[in-house]
Design a protein around this motif. Structure first.
Motif, mmCIF file in Angstrom:
data_model
loop_
_atom_site.group_PDB
_atom_site.id
_atom_site.type_symbol
_atom_site.label_atom_id
_atom_site.label_comp_id
_atom_site.label_asym_id
_atom_site.label_seq_id
_atom_site.Cartn_x
_atom_site.Cartn_y
_atom_site.Cartn_z
ATOM 1 N N UNK A 186 -19.562 1.620 -34.066
ATOM 2 C CA UNK A 186 -19.218 1.636 -34.696
ATOM 3 C C UNK A 186 -18.647 0.537 -36.171
ATOM 4 N N UNK A 187 -17.194 0.850 -35.951
ATOM 5 C CA UNK A 187 -15.960 0.238 -36.106
ATOM 6 C C UNK A 187 -15.890 -0.873 -35.627
ATOM 7 N N UNK A 188 -16.353 -1.020 -33.922
ATOM 8 C CA UNK A 188 -15.459 -1.670 -33.132
ATOM 9 C C UNK A 188 -16.732 -2.862 -32.440
ATOM 10 N N UNK A 189 -17.725 -3.176 -32.887
ATOM 11 C CA UNK A 189 -18.663 -3.798 -32.085
ATOM 12 C C UNK A 189 -18.858 -4.879 -31.700
ATOM 13 N N UNK A 190 -19.793 -5.162 -30.709
ATOM 14 C CA UNK A 190 -19.549 -6.602 -30.169
ATOM 15 C C UNK A 190 -21.118 -6.854 -30.711
ATOM 16 N N UNK A 191 -21.650 -8.119 -30.796
ATOM 17 C CA UNK A 191 -22.606 -8.407 -31.535
ATOM 18 C C UNK A 191 -23.859 -9.525 -30.383
ATOM 19 N N UNK A 192 -24.506 -8.679 -29.507
ATOM 20 C CA UNK A 192 -24.970 -10.377 -28.811
ATOM 21 C C UNK A 192 -26.075 -11.216 -29.427
ATOM 22 N N UNK A 193 -25.813 -12.373 -29.490
ATOM 23 C CA UNK A 193 -27.282 -12.531 -30.305
ATOM 24 C C UNK A 193 -28.355 -14.074 -29.408
ATOM 25 N N UNK A 194 -29.194 -13.810 -30.059
ATOM 26 C CA UNK A 194 -29.788 -15.002 -28.664
ATOM 27 C C UNK A 194 -30.846 -16.107 -30.128
ATOM 28 N N UNK A 195 -30.436 -17.362 -29.751
ATOM 29 C CA UNK A 195 -31.063 -18.864 -30.827
ATOM 30 C C UNK A 195 -31.359 -19.300 -30.156
ATOM 31 N N UNK A 196 -32.746 -19.865 -30.546
ATOM 32 C CA UNK A 196 -33.722 -20.705 -30.123
ATOM 33 C C UNK A 196 -34.161 -21.438 -31.375
ATOM 34 N N UNK A 197 -34.573 -22.858 -30.699
ATOM 35 C CA UNK A 197 -34.841 -24.325 -31.023
ATOM 36 C C UNK A 197 -35.745 -24.910 -30.580
ATOM 37 N N UNK A 198 -36.235 -25.795 -30.988
ATOM 38 C CA UNK A 198 -37.638 -26.460 -30.265
ATOM 39 C C UNK A 198 -36.611 -28.422 -30.216
ATOM 40 N N UNK A 199 -35.415 -27.785 -30.733
ATOM 41 C CA UNK A 199 -34.670 -28.851 -30.342
ATOM 42 C C UNK A 199 -34.084 -29.045 -28.633
ATOM 43 N N UNK A 200 -33.825 -27.802 -28.317
ATOM 44 C CA UNK A 200 -33.698 -27.346 -27.183
ATOM 45 C C UNK A 200 -34.696 -26.575 -26.239
ATOM 46 N N UNK A 201 -34.110 -26.645 -24.769
ATOM 47 C CA UNK A 201 -35.702 -26.532 -24.073
ATOM 48 C C UNK A 201 -35.106 -25.326 -23.846
ATOM 49 N N UNK A 202 -34.307 -24.369 -23.854
ATOM 50 C CA UNK A 202 -33.230 -22.731 -23.414
ATOM 51 C C UNK A 202 -33.197 -21.780 -24.812
ATOM 52 N N UNK A 203 -32.697 -21.046 -24.619
ATOM 53 C CA UNK A 203 -32.012 -20.079 -25.409
ATOM 54 C C UNK A 203 -30.462 -20.081 -25.483
ATOM 55 N N UNK A 204 -29.966 -19.760 -26.726
ATOM 56 C CA UNK A 204 -28.491 -19.837 -26.397
ATOM 57 C C UNK A 204 -27.895 -18.871 -27.013
ATOM 58 N N UNK A 205 -26.909 -17.965 -25.802
ATOM 59 C CA UNK A 205 -26.677 -16.666 -26.247
ATOM 60 C C UNK A 205 -25.079 -16.753 -26.542
ATOM 61 N N UNK A 206 -24.799 -15.678 -27.194
ATOM 62 C CA UNK A 206 -23.566 -16.125 -27.875
ATOM 63 C C UNK A 206 -22.894 -14.241 -28.516
ATOM 64 N N UNK A 207 -22.573 -14.226 -28.499
ATOM 65 C CA UNK A 207 -21.326 -12.682 -28.487
ATOM 66 C C UNK A 207 -20.322 -13.234 -29.832
ATOM 67 N N UNK A 208 -20.183 -12.207 -30.684
ATOM 68 C CA UNK A 208 -19.030 -11.584 -32.089
ATOM 69 C C UNK A 208 -18.644 -10.592 -32.357
ATOM 70 N N UNK A 209 -17.844 -10.072 -33.248
ATOM 71 C CA UNK A 209 -17.763 -8.531 -33.547
ATOM 72 C C UNK A 209 -18.164 -8.548 -34.983
ATOM 73 N N UNK A 210 -18.874 -9.300 -35.652
ATOM 74 C CA UNK A 210 -20.233 -9.324 -36.227
ATOM 75 C C UNK A 210 -21.505 -9.734 -36.009
ATOM 76 N N UNK A 211 -22.517 -9.482 -36.297
ATOM 77 C CA UNK A 211 -24.229 -10.070 -36.683
ATOM 78 C C UNK A 211 -23.732 -11.775 -36.784
ATOM 79 N N UNK A 212 -23.040 -11.945 -37.868
ATOM 80 C CA UNK A 212 -22.968 -13.547 -38.835
ATOM 81 C C UNK A 212 -21.367 -14.320 -37.650
ATOM 82 N N UNK A 213 -20.379 -13.445 -36.977
ATOM 83 C CA UNK A 213 -19.906 -14.405 -36.178
ATOM 84 C C UNK A 213 -20.817 -14.173 -34.795
ATOM 85 N N UNK A 214 -22.014 -14.389 -33.851
ATOM 86 C CA UNK A 214 -22.162 -14.272 -33.631
ATOM 87 C C UNK A 214 -23.555 -15.438 -33.654
ATOM 88 N N UNK A 215 -24.342 -15.384 -34.740
ATOM 89 C CA UNK A 215 -24.438 -15.967 -34.840
ATOM 90 C C UNK A 215 -24.827 -17.788 -35.605
#
Length: 231
Positions: A186-215
């Motif tokens: 809980x004190x040292x997590x890595x979040x993986x976030x998927x972002x989808x948009x009509x501007x791109x054909x496929x999704x984008x997946x990134x990581x961050x040490x918080x949800x906000x950073x990953x987004x």
């Protein structure tokens, strides 16, 4: 490439980052992820994060003597954000030198932005311990010289805001962000976030040490891909 057993690799890396260590063990520690056995870089990362924030804040304070705390804070955040640090690490090919545990090696940890970001901060902490604040300041200012020379007050918007405004201007639905994985304690997590948009054909997946950073990292990647598609 293990710099502890490969002097040529160590020399190549020190040339890339622009600093030669008096105590090479500090650099090795800075490159060692917590998933590996032995002394790792978490404490150096903590130290380097604080030093980086201070040095950039000091530089902006001197560069913009008439601007408010709010402007300085936004400019500092735009410079020291995770995606910028990860890009710097990629420019150094830092992933080739990371020491990872077997699990992280198999899952591609040497390419994970959060791990690269942490390693950059750990190197800064290591330089400070190796030679003091002046050496750390000189290194940081050289790494971020372009950012500091081109930054302007009052126009700093984070990637999520810029992407949102771009899509709204084109009357396209807003992007969707989804947390698809959370690893670590809980004190040292890595979040993986998927972002989808009509501007791109496929999704984008990134990581961050918080949800906000990953987004934010995901939004930045979407913006870059949109720009690349135009060029």
């Amino acid at each position: 490439m293990n710099i502890k057993t490969n002097p040529l690799a160590a020399n190549r890396l020190t040339e890339k980052i622009g600093y030669k260590f008096n105590n090479p063990d500090l650099l090795f520690q800075a490159l060692t992820h917590r998933s590996a056995k032995g002394v790792h870089n978490e404490r150096l990362e903590f130290l380097g994060d604080s030093i980086l924030g201070f040095v950039i804040a000091e530089a902006l304070f001197q560069q913009f003597p008439k601007h408010s705390e709010g402007d300085l804070t936004r400019m500092r955040s735009s410079i020291v954000r995770g995606v910028t640090l990860a890009k710097l690490a990629q420019d150094f090919n830092l992933g080739d030198y990371l020491v990872l545990g077997p699990g992280e090696m198999k899952s591609g940890g040497h390419r994970r932005e959060s791990i690269l970001e942490d390693a950059i901060e750990a190197i800064i902490g290591a330089v400070y311990l190796d030679a003091g604040i002046d050496a750390a300041r000189t290194l940081i200012l050289s790494w971020f010289a372009t950012h500091l020379s081109t930054i302007k007050p009052g126009v700093q918007k984070d990637p999520k805001t810029r992407l949102q405004e771009l899509l709204q201007g084109k009357k396209i639905p807003l992007p969707q962000y989804e947390v698809i994985d959370i690893q670590g304690k809980s004190h040292n997590q890595t979040f993986t976030v998927k972002c989808t948009t009509q501007m791109l054909a496929d999704e984008v997946i990134t990581n961050g040490t918080s949800r906000r950073k990953a987004e934010q990292a995901a939004a930045q990647q979407v913006l870059e891909r949109i720009q690349n598609d135009k060029s």
